[in-house]
Scaffold this motif. Structure first.
Motif, PDB file in Angstrom:
ATOM      1  N   SER A  91       0.813  -1.209   0.000  1.00 53.35           N
ATOM      2  CA  SER A  91       0.000   0.000   0.000  1.00 53.35           C
ATOM      3  C   SER A  91       0.851   1.266   0.000  1.00 53.35           C
ATOM      4  CB  SER A  91      -0.905   0.013   1.225  1.00 53.35           C
ATOM      5  OG  SER A  91      -1.705  -1.125   1.217  1.00 53.35           O
ATOM      6  N   LEU A  92       1.986   1.188   0.694  1.00 55.78           N
ATOM      7  CA  LEU A  92       2.813   2.405   0.751  1.00 55.78           C
ATOM      8  C   LEU A  92       3.207   2.885  -0.641  1.00 55.78           C
ATOM      9  CD1 LEU A  92       4.437   4.471   2.555  1.00 55.78           C
ATOM     10  CD2 LEU A  92       6.378   3.029   2.020  1.00 55.78           C
ATOM     11  N   PRO A  93       3.832   2.019  -1.483  1.00 44.92           N
ATOM     12  CA  PRO A  93       4.149   2.517  -2.832  1.00 44.92           C
ATOM     13  C   PRO A  93       2.906   2.856  -3.652  1.00 44.92           C
ATOM     14  CG  PRO A  93       4.841   0.224  -2.563  1.00 44.92           C
ATOM     15  CD  PRO A  93       4.444   0.700  -1.226  1.00 44.92           C
ATOM     16  N   VAL A  94       1.799   2.157  -3.412  1.00 43.27           N
ATOM     17  CA  VAL A  94       0.582   2.507  -4.148  1.00 43.27           C
ATOM     18  C   VAL A  94       0.148   3.927  -3.776  1.00 43.27           C
ATOM     19  CG1 VAL A  94      -1.825   1.941  -4.544  1.00 43.27           C
ATOM     20  CG2 VAL A  94      -0.159   0.131  -4.426  1.00 43.27           C
ATOM     21  N   CYS A  95       0.300   4.263  -2.487  1.00 44.21           N
ATOM     22  CA  CYS A  95      -0.005   5.637  -2.076  1.00 44.21           C
ATOM     23  C   CYS A  95       0.840   6.627  -2.862  1.00 44.21           C
ATOM     24  CB  CYS A  95       0.293   5.826  -0.593  1.00 44.21           C
ATOM     25  SG  CYS A  95      -0.920   5.121   0.493  1.00 44.21           S
ATOM     26  N   LEU A  96       2.053   6.220  -3.198  1.00 47.25           N
ATOM     27  CA  LEU A  96       2.955   7.145  -3.877  1.00 47.25           C
ATOM     28  C   LEU A  96       2.568   7.377  -5.329  1.00 47.25           C
ATOM     29  CD1 LEU A  96       6.391   5.986  -2.459  1.00 47.25           C
ATOM     30  CD2 LEU A  96       4.731   7.560  -1.510  1.00 47.25           C
ATOM     31  N   VAL A  97       1.801   6.440  -5.913  1.00 47.25           N
ATOM     32  CA  VAL A  97       1.393   6.654  -7.306  1.00 47.25           C
ATOM     33  C   VAL A  97      -0.047   7.158  -7.376  1.00 47.25           C
ATOM     34  CG1 VAL A  97       3.006   5.017  -8.269  1.00 47.25           C
ATOM     35  CG2 VAL A  97       0.754   4.225  -7.600  1.00 47.25           C
ATOM     36  N   LEU A  98      -0.566   7.539  -6.207  1.00 43.05           N
ATOM     37  CA  LEU A  98      -1.953   8.027  -6.138  1.00 43.05           C
ATOM     38  C   LEU A  98      -2.211   9.154  -7.129  1.00 43.05           C
ATOM     39  CD1 LEU A  98      -4.387   7.370  -4.347  1.00 43.05           C
ATOM     40  CD2 LEU A  98      -3.662   9.152  -2.815  1.00 43.05           C
ATOM     41  N   ASN A  99      -1.210   9.994  -7.290  1.00 47.41           N
ATOM     42  CA  ASN A  99      -1.394  11.136  -8.178  1.00 47.41           C
ATOM     43  C   ASN A  99      -1.419  10.722  -9.641  1.00 47.41           C
ATOM     44  OD1 ASN A  99      -1.543  13.915  -8.804  1.00 47.41           O
ATOM     45  ND2 ASN A  99       0.590  13.757  -9.461  1.00 47.41           N
ATOM     46  N   GLU A 100      -0.635   9.704 -10.001  1.00 47.60           N
ATOM     47  CA  GLU A 100      -0.568   9.278 -11.399  1.00 47.60           C
ATOM     48  C   GLU A 100      -1.800   8.499 -11.814  1.00 47.60           C
ATOM     49  OE1 GLU A 100       2.234   9.226  -9.604  1.00 47.60           O
ATOM     50  OE2 GLU A 100       3.875  10.000 -10.818  1.00 47.60           O
ATOM     51  N   ILE A 101      -2.155   7.507 -11.013  1.00 50.74           N
ATOM     52  CA  ILE A 101      -3.318   6.692 -11.385  1.00 50.74           C
ATOM     53  C   ILE A 101      -4.309   6.663 -10.219  1.00 50.74           C
ATOM     54  CG2 ILE A 101      -2.372   5.188 -13.178  1.00 50.74           C
ATOM     55  CD1 ILE A 101      -1.571   3.242 -10.944  1.00 50.74           C
ATOM     56  N   PRO A 102      -5.027   7.765 -10.036  1.00 50.63           N
ATOM     57  CA  PRO A 102      -5.879   7.879  -8.844  1.00 50.63           C
ATOM     58  C   PRO A 102      -6.924   6.768  -8.727  1.00 50.63           C
ATOM     59  CG  PRO A 102      -6.294   9.681 -10.362  1.00 50.63           C
ATOM     60  CD  PRO A 102      -5.099   8.957 -10.869  1.00 50.63           C
ATOM     61  N   PHE A 103      -7.555   6.440  -9.836  1.00 53.88           N
ATOM     62  CA  PHE A 103      -8.645   5.475  -9.729  1.00 53.88           C
ATOM     63  C   PHE A 103      -8.140   4.119  -9.253  1.00 53.88           C
ATOM     64  CE2 PHE A 103     -11.290   2.113 -11.418  1.00 53.88           C
ATOM     65  CZ  PHE A 103     -12.534   2.489 -10.964  1.00 53.88           C
ATOM     66  N   MET A 104      -7.097   3.632  -9.945  1.00 54.97           N
ATOM     67  CA  MET A 104      -6.579   2.313  -9.598  1.00 54.97           C
ATOM     68  C   MET A 104      -6.031   2.298  -8.175  1.00 54.97           C
ATOM     69  SD  MET A 104      -7.011   0.465 -12.205  1.00 54.97           S
ATOM     70  CE  MET A 104      -5.901  -0.887 -11.956  1.00 54.97           C
ATOM     71  N   SER A 105      -5.343   3.360  -7.810  1.00 49.95           N
ATOM     72  CA  SER A 105      -4.733   3.374  -6.478  1.00 49.95           C
ATOM     73  C   SER A 105      -5.801   3.376  -5.395  1.00 49.95           C
ATOM     74  CB  SER A 105      -3.855   4.605  -6.306  1.00 49.95           C
ATOM     75  OG  SER A 105      -2.997   4.714  -7.377  1.00 49.95           O
ATOM     76  N   THR A 106      -6.778   4.239  -5.568  1.00 48.65           N
ATOM     77  CA  THR A 106      -7.839   4.305  -4.566  1.00 48.65           C
ATOM     78  C   THR A 106      -8.491   2.948  -4.412  1.00 48.65           C
ATOM     79  OG1 THR A 106      -8.250   6.522  -5.325  1.00 48.65           O
ATOM     80  CG2 THR A 106      -9.892   5.564  -3.906  1.00 48.65           C
ATOM     81  N   TRP A 107      -8.766   2.370  -5.552  1.00 48.16           N
ATOM     82  CA  TRP A 107      -9.431   1.085  -5.544  1.00 48.16           C
ATOM     83  C   TRP A 107      -8.571   0.048  -4.827  1.00 48.16           C
ATOM     84  CZ3 TRP A 107      -8.121  -2.524  -9.864  1.00 48.16           C
ATOM     85  CH2 TRP A 107      -8.794  -3.726  -9.736  1.00 48.16           C
ATOM     86  N   PHE A 108      -7.292   0.013  -5.158  1.00 51.68           N
ATOM     87  CA  PHE A 108      -6.408  -0.944  -4.506  1.00 51.68           C
ATOM     88  C   PHE A 108      -6.328  -0.688  -3.012  1.00 51.68           C
ATOM     89  CE2 PHE A 108      -2.450  -2.238  -2.683  1.00 51.68           C
ATOM     90  CZ  PHE A 108      -2.348  -3.546  -3.102  1.00 51.68           C
ATOM     91  N   LEU A 109      -6.200   0.583  -2.645  1.00 57.55           N
ATOM     92  CA  LEU A 109      -6.042   0.883  -1.218  1.00 57.55           C
ATOM     93  C   LEU A 109      -7.280   0.481  -0.434  1.00 57.55           C
ATOM     94  CD1 LEU A 109      -4.210   4.302  -1.530  1.00 57.55           C
ATOM     95  CD2 LEU A 109      -3.259   2.135  -0.774  1.00 57.55           C
ATOM     96  N   LEU A 110      -8.442   0.638  -1.053  1.00 59.53           N
ATOM     97  CA  LEU A 110      -9.669   0.210  -0.380  1.00 59.53           C
ATOM     98  C   LEU A 110      -9.683  -1.308  -0.237  1.00 59.53           C
ATOM     99  CD1 LEU A 110     -12.304   2.538  -2.032  1.00 59.53           C
ATOM    100  CD2 LEU A 110     -11.486   2.598   0.298  1.00 59.53           C
TER     101      LEU A 110
END
Lengths: 515, 526
Positions: free
Chosen positions: A352-371
């Protein structure tokens, strides 16, 4: 910075949420004889405070390793020692040898929660802020939004402040590492990452991207000139920081080996409980644990992990870039999580930590993954009676992301940075034009977990883990491609196919897609 | 996914703000709750299990029903939902009962009734002038106002930690104010009448309503110089207003008049047997008065001007006793406080009558009424400051001068609520929330009025910054010193006196600005 006050507010909100979650019960509250992670941490304080360094990792009459024996690297032990000194100053009963076992009181809970908050405040939160400031080519408003979303990520908050752990320390150090190497402060970055690694061995999930990125940087500068100097410098930094952390244990060979044995308990089995990874999912159809002997399981998991992270690592070494580094971190951490041996459900935080870091690039996918990642820890959180804070923080995170990133509109191929992937698939499958729609529907399929939960109460844990795994698997497939060109695309597609197959099956079974 | 579509479509920022604060409220569920929690549980039990005739006589618990009838009916309605959560909480004899289901039910009842407050804030935002429309959403007065109201620190800690139902009551007040702004006077009057029968503390601001409605609604026209035109008096309007107020009162008090219980109800509502000040002195004029008295008595003792044997013991040992006896200065009777309050309110009401300045003038008068009553009232609670802070928020986003007053008032007023939460786990929460609100309000209002003079002069800055060291001393340093056992009241005393200075200052400044505004416009016209 003109918007300093917004950052202050973001930090204050993050801290408030953290502290309010910490008012809830912790793992193993009032559940003798073993209690939970809270007691483990308290026990480590007791051990490190009362025993000499040499006995910390050894079984003895004073240190029963069966009862929450120390199994994290030295830095954790030092941190425990530091906390123990403070605890002893406040109330010696909290860390008294033997007699303090299973100690619980309101004051002690308050103390333990405060130690987490302090560690978070000094390590993780500054790293997040610095990272957000370092983001290039985005508006100050957006930086603040990213900072808020990262600080509100529910998984970390719930595990650290609800369940009770110090993940924010190791993740914070890793993030300092990311910030360091992205700013070209390579030595500082590698030092920070070594600290992370010495705090929690799970940080190995992130080690390859760091290694490849730094190596790639050296290659880029030319291995015969500046690059070589840099390489030597980095190597020295790493060696020195490791040496420093392990100093008391290097005195004797047996000491160091014992610590290593404690850190990597291979004999614990392929997976425990219900982890949302490949092995647990496959287990539904095929009982690998019983069919194959232990060493073959180990070999298979090693090979698969290695294969799955190879492409991204090679690419990063050849073309080191800050953005590529972050994506590779996601990909590698996810490979480890999905395929490696003995994974805990909490390890998803490392992804999740690196996914948080790409939140700005791919917001939809990251949000979805983090959830999904938070949801995959639900069984654990339910055991700790953290349902209410879980639901609230998840919704809060979702609201924050939806408010700041236009999620629903940005699901076209280009916006998901999947164009090159889609093009390469279309070469073989001309009809492959429905990817964005699938991805939109995938968001909805998060909900199917809930249905499974309601319909099949007796088996829901397995299904739950399984479903989360599918989604994460699909995510990994997608995450491979954002920075891709044609260099190694066929290789990647081959790897991704398993995920795709699972993916599609899931979608068609769970949602009706108008094709 | 529901939130997905909700936030993605249309209302975005407002719903996000409202949803965000609602979620924060949910996170506050496991925090400490005061005896008010038991008070409301007891009222649920009383209204559920006893006939109406017994409501104001029941005295099993010490927390007897002392709110007007509408609130009792509100509890009655709630109790019918409560029985599905936990039947046991509705038993009168189950004193101090607090199961986890009871806790959840009571907390959620506050959170859900706050929907009315959110709606009221939404309506209030429509009444704000959009003149200074900046491109940035976060610099729009509407946005700032909705954050100031929705995320109000006082409401959060008083309602969702300490436990009370101020949210929806303030919502009613704001809604009635919004209706007056929208020229829907009858509705506004109706809402206020209803509000009065929910909680009678709103009598404090009733003069503003009465005068404003009479002057600006019942008289349909004014002379060019702003004085009243007696021939424009509209009997229809007066009668319809009177009818509304009468009907609401009849609905509320009627049953008790029929039962011949009115004196009993009033004796419960207005307990003058309590002391001049609450256990913890609300930061008002009387706090300064008490402090002065105490200082004088100490000085008197030092200089041997006073005979130690004649000094009542209690007043010297602590400020925690209910009946505070003055030693040097004359003691204050309820009648004296009433007269002081009336005198303090009068000028603002006169101003409203002789120089009506539309709904904004009314709002100023309302804030002044609330503040004056807070300053001079009998047995005022520190929580009553919210009555002034919330309407003041509306003024703060329109004029720089009002913004300054609002910031001083809200910061000191909110700080004075700190002693409400004295348990250790809530210490970080109150500090964080207070910082959150203060940092936001100061910096956003500064940004809004950046083209005008700085909001604070050096004295005000020093005073406000002084709250920091005071907080550190009271919350962290004092408990470690040896005085803690000997003089446990010192932090309370310091807090209330320090805040009293700020609130008195804000009150004076607001009064000065209202009166000068009144006079200036008069001279201009002449």
């Amino acid at each position: 910075m003109e918007n300093w006050y917004w950052m202050t507010l973001v930090v204050l909100i993050g801290l408030t949420v953290r502290w309010t979650v910490s008012l809830n019960p912790y793992s193993g509250a009032g559940k003798p004889p073993m209690f939970g992670d809270y007691e483990a941490q308290r026990h480590w304080q007791e051990i490190t405070f009362n025993l000499p360094v040499k006995e910390w990792y050894f079984n003895s009459s004073d240190n029963n390793l069966q009862y929450w024996g120390l199994d994290y690297p030295p830095l954790t032990a030092y941190h425990s020692l530091l906390c123990a000194y403070v605890a002893e100053f406040i109330n010696p009963d909290w860390v008294a040898l033997h007699t303090s076992r299973g100690y619980e009181s309101h004051a002690h809970k308050l103390f333990m929660r405060t130690t987490v908050l302090v560690a978070d405040l000094f390590i993780y939160i500054p790293a997040v802020l610095l990272y957000c400031y370092s983001l290039k080519e985005i508006s100050p408003k957006r930086k603040i939004a990213v900072a808020l979303c990262i600080l509100l990520y529910p998984g970390l908050i719930l595990i650290d402040y609800g369940h009770f752990q110090y993940n924010s320390v190791s993740l914070g150090f890793a993030l300092w590492g990311v910030v360091g190497v992205s700013y070209d402060w390579d030595l500082l970055g590698s030092l920070a990452f070594c600290l992370a690694l010495n705090y929690k061995q799970m940080e190995l999930y992130h080690s390859l991207p760091f290694f490849c990125f730094l190596l790639g940087k050296c290659f880029k500068k030319g291995l015969k000139g500046k690059g070589f100097v840099l390489l030597i410098k980095i190597a020295c930094t790493v060696m020195a920081s490791f040496l420093l952390c392990w100093l008391p244990f290097f005195m004797e060979r047996e000491q160091a080996l014992q610590v290593l044995r404690r850190l990597f308990p291979v004999d614990r089995g392929l997976f425990e409980d219900k982890v949302a990874n490949i092995w647990c999912s496959v287990n539904v159809f095929l009982k690998i644990k019983e069919i194959l002997p232990r060493h073959i399981q180990l070999a298979i998991s090693f090979c698969l992990t290695f294969l799955s992270l190879l492409p991204a690592c090679i690419k990063l070494t050849l073309q080191p870039s800050s953005k590529g580094f972050r994506f590779t971190m996601v990909s590698c951490a996810l490979s480890f999580f999905l395929f490696s041996f003995q994974v805990h459900e909490k390890s998803i935080l490392l992804v999740s930590l690196p996914v948080c870091l790409v939140l700005n690039e791919i917001p939809f996918m990251s949000t979805w993954f983090l959830l999904v990642s938070t949801f995959s820890m639900l069984p654990l959180l339910l055991k700790d009676e953290l349902l209410l804070p879980s639901v609230v923080t998840v919704v809060a995170f979702l609201v924050a992301c939806v408010t700041f990133f236009p999620l629903c509109e940005s699901t076209s191929e280009a916006q998901l940075q999947l164009t090159s992937f889609a093009v390469s698939v279309r070469r073989r499958l001309p009809g492959f034009t429905f990817l964005p729609r699938i991805i939109q529907c995938l968001g909805i399929s998060c909900d199917t977990d809930l249905h499974i939960l309601i319909r099949r109460k007796h088996r829901w844990k397995v299904c739950h883990a399984d479903n989360c795994a599918h989604e994460e698997n699909g995510f990994q497939m997608v995450i491979f491609f954002p920075h891709s060109d044609d260099a190694s695309i066929s290789q990647r597609t081959a790897l991704g196919q398993e995920g795709t197959a699972l993916h599609f099956k899931l979608d068609y079974s769970s949602t009706k897609i108008p094709v | 996914m529901a939130a997905f579509s909700l936030a993605a479509s249309g209302g975005h920022w407002f719903s996000a703000l409202a949803l965000g604060v609602t979620l924060l409220k949910c996170l506050l569920i496991p925090t400490y709750h005061s005896t008010d929690f038991e008070v409301h549980r007891n009222w649920l039990a009383i209204t559920h299990s006893l006939p109406v005739s017994q409501w104001y006589y029941e005295a099993t618990s010490e927390w007897t029903l002392d709110y007007p009838p509408f609130f009792a009916w509100f509890e009655y309605v709630l109790s019918h939902i409560a029985q599905y959560f936990d039947q046991e909480m509705l038993n009168i004899h189950n004193l101090n009962y607090c199961s986890s289901r009871t806790l959840l039910f009571q907390r959620f009842s506050v959170i859900l009734t706050d929907v009315l407050f959110i709606y009221a804030v939404h309506e209030c935002c429509k009444c704000i002038d959009g003149k200074k429309t900046s491109k940035e959403l976060t610099e729009k007065p509407k946005f700032i106002l909705s954050v100031l109201l929705l995320w109000n620190f006082g409401l959060l800690i008083v309602d969702h930690i300490h436990f009370q139902y101020n949210g929806f009551l303030s919502g009613l007040m704001l809604l009635s104010i919004a209706r007056l702004f929208q020229k829907r006077h009858m509705e506004g009057a109706f809402l206020f009448a209803v509000l009065l029968h929910f909680k009678h503390i709103y009598l404090y601001v009733a003069p503003a309503y009465g005068i404003y409605l009479l002057r600006s609604y019942c008289f349909t026209a004014s002379k060019p110089d702003g004085t009243v035109r007696w021939d424009s008096f509209s009997f229809v309007r007066v009668i319809s207003l009177g009818l509304i107020v009468f009907l609401v009162s009849a609905l509320s008090l009627g049953p008790f008049i029929a039962l011949n219980q009115l004196p009993q109800v009033f004796s419960r509502l207005f307990p003058f047997k309590r002391g001049l000040c609450h256990a913890y002195w609300a930061p008002n004029f009387w706090a300064l008065y008490n402090a002065l008295d105490k200082a004088l008595s100490v000085i008197g003792l030092e200089l041997k001007l006073l005979d130690p044997n004649q000094i009542p013991r209690a007043s010297m040992t602590s400020g925690l006793v209910q009946q505070f006896q003055h030693t040097v200065l004359p003691s204050v009777s309820p009648l004296a406080t009433l007269i002081c309050t009336l005198i303090a309110i009068l000028p603002s009401v006169f101003c409203l009558w002789f120089k009506p300045q539309g709904p904004r003038g009314f709002l100023r008068c309302l804030v002044l009424c609330a503040l004056s009553s807070f300053m001079f009232g009998w047995h005022v609670h520190e929580k009553a400051i919210l009555l002034a802070i919330l309407p003041m928020s509306l003024l703060s986003v329109e004029k720089a001068g009002d913004a300054t007053i609002f910031l001083i008032l809200s910061t000191t007023g909110h700080y004075s609520l700190f002693p409400l939460l004295f348990t250790a786990p809530e210490l970080p929460i109150k500090i964080l929330l207070m910082l959150l609100f203060t940092v936001y309000s100061v910096s956003s209002l500064k940004k809004l009025f950046r083209k005008e003079n700085p909001l604070f002069n050096w004295m005000e800055t020093v005073y406000l910054l002084g709250l920091g060291p005071l907080g550190v001393f009271c919350e962290f340093i004092f408990p470690l010193t040896s005085w803690k056992l000997k003089y446990p009241f010192i932090p309370l005393l310091l807090t209330s006196v320090y805040c009293a200075v700020g609130i008195t200052y804000a009150w004076t400044r607001l009064y000065v600005s209202v009166l000068t505004g009144c006079l200036v416009s008069k001279t201009k016209k002449q």
